[in-house]
Design a protein around this motif. Structure first.
Motif, PDB file in Angstrom:
ATOM      1  N   TRP A 161       0.837  -1.207   0.000  1.00 13.13           N
ATOM      2  CA  TRP A 161       0.000   0.000   0.000  1.00 13.13           C
ATOM      3  C   TRP A 161       0.863   1.245   0.000  1.00 13.13           C
ATOM      4  CZ3 TRP A 161      -4.049   2.606  -1.109  1.00 13.13           C
ATOM      5  CH2 TRP A 161      -4.388   3.788  -0.425  1.00 13.13           C
ATOM      6  N   MET A 162       1.906   1.236   0.810  1.00 11.92           N
ATOM      7  CA  MET A 162       2.773   2.399   0.871  1.00 11.92           C
ATOM      8  C   MET A 162       3.506   2.615  -0.452  1.00 11.92           C
ATOM      9  SD  MET A 162       2.141   3.779   3.687  1.00 11.92           S
ATOM     10  CE  MET A 162       3.410   5.033   3.703  1.00 11.92           C
ATOM     11  N   ALA A 163       3.883   1.540  -1.113  1.00 13.05           N
ATOM     12  CA  ALA A 163       4.531   1.677  -2.424  1.00 13.05           C
ATOM     13  C   ALA A 163       3.588   2.371  -3.400  1.00 13.05           C
ATOM     14  CB  ALA A 163       4.938   0.308  -2.944  1.00 13.05           C
ATOM     15  N   GLN A 164       2.302   2.005  -3.353  1.00 14.77           N
ATOM     16  CA  GLN A 164       1.321   2.673  -4.213  1.00 14.77           C
ATOM     17  C   GLN A 164       1.182   4.139  -3.822  1.00 14.77           C
ATOM     18  OE1 GLN A 164      -2.641   0.997  -4.173  1.00 14.77           O
ATOM     19  NE2 GLN A 164      -3.433   2.509  -5.629  1.00 14.77           N
ATOM     20  N   CYS A 165       1.153   4.421  -2.515  1.00 14.35           N
ATOM     21  CA  CYS A 165       1.035   5.805  -2.051  1.00 14.35           C
ATOM     22  C   CYS A 165       2.216   6.646  -2.528  1.00 14.35           C
ATOM     23  CB  CYS A 165       0.954   5.849  -0.529  1.00 14.35           C
ATOM     24  SG  CYS A 165      -0.611   5.261   0.154  1.00 14.35           S
ATOM     25  N   PHE A 166       3.425   6.115  -2.453  1.00 15.62           N
ATOM     26  CA  PHE A 166       4.592   6.869  -2.893  1.00 15.62           C
ATOM     27  C   PHE A 166       4.533   7.132  -4.393  1.00 15.62           C
ATOM     28  CE2 PHE A 166       6.721   4.708   0.883  1.00 15.62           C
ATOM     29  CZ  PHE A 166       6.590   5.816   1.680  1.00 15.62           C
ATOM     30  N   GLU A 167       4.084   6.144  -5.157  1.00 19.60           N
ATOM     31  CA  GLU A 167       3.978   6.321  -6.608  1.00 19.60           C
ATOM     32  C   GLU A 167       2.938   7.383  -6.953  1.00 19.60           C
ATOM     33  OE1 GLU A 167       2.838   3.705 -10.606  1.00 19.60           O
ATOM     34  OE2 GLU A 167       3.236   2.690  -8.704  1.00 19.60           O
ATOM     35  N   ASP A 174       7.201  15.327  -1.032  1.00 15.57           N
ATOM     36  CA  ASP A 174       8.630  15.019  -1.115  1.00 15.57           C
ATOM     37  C   ASP A 174       8.801  13.511  -0.924  1.00 15.57           C
ATOM     38  OD1 ASP A 174      11.352  14.766  -0.914  1.00 15.57           O
ATOM     39  OD2 ASP A 174      11.607  16.287   0.646  1.00 15.57           O
ATOM     40  N   VAL A 175       8.549  12.769  -1.991  1.00 15.14           N
ATOM     41  CA  VAL A 175       8.490  11.317  -1.898  1.00 15.14           C
ATOM     42  C   VAL A 175       9.807  10.691  -1.443  1.00 15.14           C
ATOM     43  CG1 VAL A 175       8.161   9.195  -3.244  1.00 15.14           C
ATOM     44  CG2 VAL A 175       6.525  11.088  -3.450  1.00 15.14           C
ATOM     45  N   PRO A 176      10.977  11.080  -1.958  1.00 15.58           N
ATOM     46  CA  PRO A 176      12.210  10.448  -1.479  1.00 15.58           C
ATOM     47  C   PRO A 176      12.375  10.535   0.039  1.00 15.58           C
ATOM     48  CG  PRO A 176      12.643  11.677  -3.479  1.00 15.58           C
ATOM     49  CD  PRO A 176      11.248  12.023  -3.065  1.00 15.58           C
ATOM     50  N   ARG A 177      12.090  11.709   0.592  1.00  9.16           N
ATOM     51  CA  ARG A 177      12.206  11.868   2.042  1.00  9.16           C
ATOM     52  C   ARG A 177      11.205  10.976   2.775  1.00  9.16           C
ATOM     53  NH1 ARG A 177      11.260  17.464   5.518  1.00  9.16           N
ATOM     54  NH2 ARG A 177      12.027  16.662   7.519  1.00  9.16           N
ATOM     55  N   LEU A 178       9.993  10.901   2.263  1.00 10.27           N
ATOM     56  CA  LEU A 178       8.955  10.099   2.902  1.00 10.27           C
ATOM     57  C   LEU A 178       9.251   8.607   2.781  1.00 10.27           C
ATOM     58  CD1 LEU A 178       5.920  12.221   1.718  1.00 10.27           C
ATOM     59  CD2 LEU A 178       6.881  12.146   4.026  1.00 10.27           C
ATOM     60  N   ARG A 180      12.229   7.315   2.841  1.00 10.02           N
ATOM     61  CA  ARG A 180      13.244   7.050   3.855  1.00 10.02           C
ATOM     62  C   ARG A 180      12.607   6.934   5.242  1.00 10.02           C
ATOM     63  NH1 ARG A 180      15.967  10.982   0.697  1.00 10.02           N
ATOM     64  NH2 ARG A 180      15.527  12.631   2.240  1.00 10.02           N
ATOM     65  N   MET A 181      11.617   7.769   5.475  1.00  8.58           N
ATOM     66  CA  MET A 181      10.946   7.731   6.769  1.00  8.58           C
ATOM     67  C   MET A 181      10.208   6.406   6.960  1.00  8.58           C
ATOM     68  SD  MET A 181       8.508  10.656   8.432  1.00  8.58           S
ATOM     69  CE  MET A 181       9.934  11.723   8.642  1.00  8.58           C
ATOM     70  N   TRP A 182       9.505   5.966   5.923  1.00  4.57           N
ATOM     71  CA  TRP A 182       8.796   4.684   6.024  1.00  4.57           C
ATOM     72  C   TRP A 182       9.759   3.519   6.211  1.00  4.57           C
ATOM     73  CZ3 TRP A 182       4.587   2.674   7.549  1.00  4.57           C
ATOM     74  CH2 TRP A 182       4.266   1.363   7.233  1.00  4.57           C
ATOM     75  N   SER A 183      10.913   3.577   5.577  1.00  2.29           N
ATOM     76  CA  SER A 183      11.878   2.484   5.729  1.00  2.29           C
ATOM     77  C   SER A 183      12.299   2.324   7.188  1.00  2.29           C
ATOM     78  CB  SER A 183      13.091   2.715   4.831  1.00  2.29           C
ATOM     79  OG  SER A 183      13.874   3.795   5.301  1.00  2.29           O
ATOM     80  N   ARG A 184      12.292   3.411   7.936  1.00  2.00           N
ATOM     81  CA  ARG A 184      12.585   3.320   9.374  1.00  2.00           C
ATOM     82  C   ARG A 184      11.350   2.893  10.156  1.00  2.00           C
ATOM     83  NH1 ARG A 184      12.044   6.529  13.848  1.00  2.00           N
ATOM     84  NH2 ARG A 184      11.228   8.309  12.676  1.00  2.00           N
ATOM     85  N   PHE A 185      10.203   3.499   9.842  1.00  2.00           N
ATOM     86  CA  PHE A 185       8.975   3.189  10.573  1.00  2.00           C
ATOM     87  C   PHE A 185       8.627   1.696  10.490  1.00  2.00           C
ATOM     88  CE2 PHE A 185       7.109   7.734  10.105  1.00  2.00           C
ATOM     89  CZ  PHE A 185       7.635   8.103  11.335  1.00  2.00           C
ATOM     90  N   ARG A 186       8.731   1.115   9.310  1.00  2.00           N
ATOM     91  CA  ARG A 186       8.262  -0.261   9.092  1.00  2.00           C
ATOM     92  C   ARG A 186       9.019  -1.276   9.939  1.00  2.00           C
ATOM     93  NH1 ARG A 186      11.096  -3.542   6.047  1.00  2.00           N
ATOM     94  NH2 ARG A 186       9.294  -4.633   5.211  1.00  2.00           N
ATOM     95  N   GLU A 187      10.180  -0.896  10.446  1.00  2.00           N
ATOM     96  CA  GLU A 187      10.993  -1.818  11.225  1.00  2.00           C
ATOM     97  C   GLU A 187      10.887  -1.586  12.733  1.00  2.00           C
ATOM     98  OE1 GLU A 187      14.929  -1.420   9.719  1.00  2.00           O
ATOM     99  OE2 GLU A 187      14.480  -2.459   7.834  1.00  2.00           O
ATOM    100  N   ALA A 262       4.145   6.177  13.315  1.00  2.00           N
ATOM    101  CA  ALA A 262       4.186   5.397  12.080  1.00  2.00           C
ATOM    102  C   ALA A 262       2.783   5.085  11.555  1.00  2.00           C
ATOM    103  CB  ALA A 262       4.949   4.090  12.319  1.00  2.00           C
ATOM    104  N   TRP A 263       1.851   4.743  12.454  1.00  2.00           N
ATOM    105  CA  TRP A 263       0.476   4.478  11.999  1.00  2.00           C
ATOM    106  C   TRP A 263      -0.165   5.754  11.448  1.00  2.00           C
ATOM    107  CZ3 TRP A 263      -0.418  -0.126  10.784  1.00  2.00           C
ATOM    108  CH2 TRP A 263      -0.024  -1.214  11.564  1.00  2.00           C
ATOM    109  N   ALA A 264       0.097   6.896  12.076  1.00  2.00           N
ATOM    110  CA  ALA A 264      -0.427   8.166  11.566  1.00  2.00           C
ATOM    111  C   ALA A 264       0.166   8.473  10.192  1.00  2.00           C
ATOM    112  CB  ALA A 264      -0.123   9.294  12.550  1.00  2.00           C
ATOM    113  N   PHE A 265       1.437   8.189  10.022  1.00  2.00           N
ATOM    114  CA  PHE A 265       2.115   8.397   8.747  1.00  2.00           C
ATOM    115  C   PHE A 265       1.478   7.537   7.658  1.00  2.00           C
ATOM    116  CE2 PHE A 265       5.362   7.203   5.651  1.00  2.00           C
ATOM    117  CZ  PHE A 265       6.007   8.398   5.375  1.00  2.00           C
ATOM    118  N   GLU A 266       1.258   6.275   7.961  1.00  2.00           N
ATOM    119  CA  GLU A 266       0.652   5.358   6.976  1.00  2.00           C
ATOM    120  C   GLU A 266      -0.726   5.848   6.545  1.00  2.00           C
ATOM    121  OE1 GLU A 266      -1.859   1.907   5.750  1.00  2.00           O
ATOM    122  OE2 GLU A 266      -2.110   3.290   7.409  1.00  2.00           O
TER     123      GLU A 266
END
Length: 298
Positions: A161-167, A174-178, A180-187, A262-266
């Motif tokens: 879902w997040m991949a679709q949101c970024f696309e 600012d998709v590149p920054r976001l 990077r943020m998700w890559s941290r949140f997801r873990e 992270a849930w708010a971000f998603e």
């Protein structure tokens, strides 16, 4: 413009006909469409003390009935444990008068939704919101676990879902920054067993009187989930100062607080692009929440 490709039209005339056919005891009451930024239901007031909710997206009638019955049970359960008023289920309606699905009737609550009466700067509101969440957390899960639907389980399960949101958000954010943020949140590690949660604490689901919480709406998702799920309200509803008050009141540690972020971000990522044309208020909510999250990481 409709919000969904499969959206069903619901008019005051349709609602009046359904009430005459199925609930004649209410046929003399005034019926009014409620102006709302909601994305799941069309809502109509029936007189002064009831509201009718009509699913907007076309689905199998039997499946909708199952969902509405489950939501009615959840709403009744939340109303029993909440420290603040919440709608109580009254009846379920059947398809008819050109409307193809079941629908529900609840009690009506007075107050102004937080999207219209912004309480984001109120420490008292922040304390109220924390008290509401605490009352839900104290409720017995009765051995139930997260259902696996929507938010509240494993963050990384939302990668597709997040991949679709970024696309879809290219050119909007600012998709590149976001990314990077998700890559941290997801873990982020999960801590603590499931607790009972509202599941969708956005401004349109919260009622305000003055600068205090006076009620909570859309309670049909009440159920067990990640303890950090309802912390999305800190980012959707509060500025930095009251947000700190909220966190102290609930005594959130760093892991729980970051997972709530992270849930708010998603959720916010999906709001921005999906509703950018069809529901600008919801899209703006997503942007504001993302801005608050970004500011908190600077």
């Amino acid at each position: 413009m409709t919000m969904h490709d499969d959206q069903v039209d619901v008019t005051t005339e349709i609602v009046a006909a359904l009430i005459r056919e199925q609930f004649p005891q209410w046929s003399g009451k005034a019926i009014r469409l409620v102006s709302s930024t909601g994305t799941v239901h069309a809502i109509f007031r029936i007189g002064n003390d009831l509201s009718a909710r009509f699913p907007l997206r076309l689905a199998d009638a039997a499946e909708v009935l199952t969902v509405l019955e489950r939501e009615a049970q959840a709403s009744a359960e939340l109303a029993r444990v909440s420290r603040f008023p919440a709608p109580e289920p009254v009846a379920l309606g059947k398809p008819g008068a050109g409307y193809p699905m079941p629908w529900s009737v609840q009690t009506w609550l007075p107050g102004t939704v937080a999207s219209d009466a912004d309480p984001s700067g109120s420490d008292a509101f922040a304390e109220d919101l924390a008290a509401f969440i605490a009352s839900l957390r104290d409720a017995d899960t009765r051995g139930r676990r997260f259902s696996g639907e929507n938010r509240g389980g494993v963050l990384a399960d939302h990668d597709a879902w997040m991949a679709q949101c970024f696309e879809e958000s290219e050119g909007l954010l600012d998709v590149p920054r976001l990314r990077r943020m998700w890559s941290r949140f997801r873990e982020l590690p999960r801590a603590g067993a499931d607790v009972m949660s509202h599941g969708d604490l956005i401004p349109g689901n919260v009622l305000v009187t003055g600068d205090r919480l006076s009620g909570v709406l859309d309670t049909g998702g009440f159920g067990p989930a990640d303890p950090s799920l309802d912390l999305v309200g800190a980012w959707h509803l509060l500025r930095s100062g009251p947000r700190d008050v909220f966190r102290r009141t609930l005594a959130c540690d760093d892991p729980e607080w970051e997972r709530g972020k992270a849930w708010a971000f998603e959720q916010a990522m999906g709001l921005v692009w999906y509703y950018v044309e069809s529901n600008p208020t919801m899209s703006s909510l997503g942007r504001r929440t993302l801005d608050r999250i970004l500011e908190s990481t600077e």
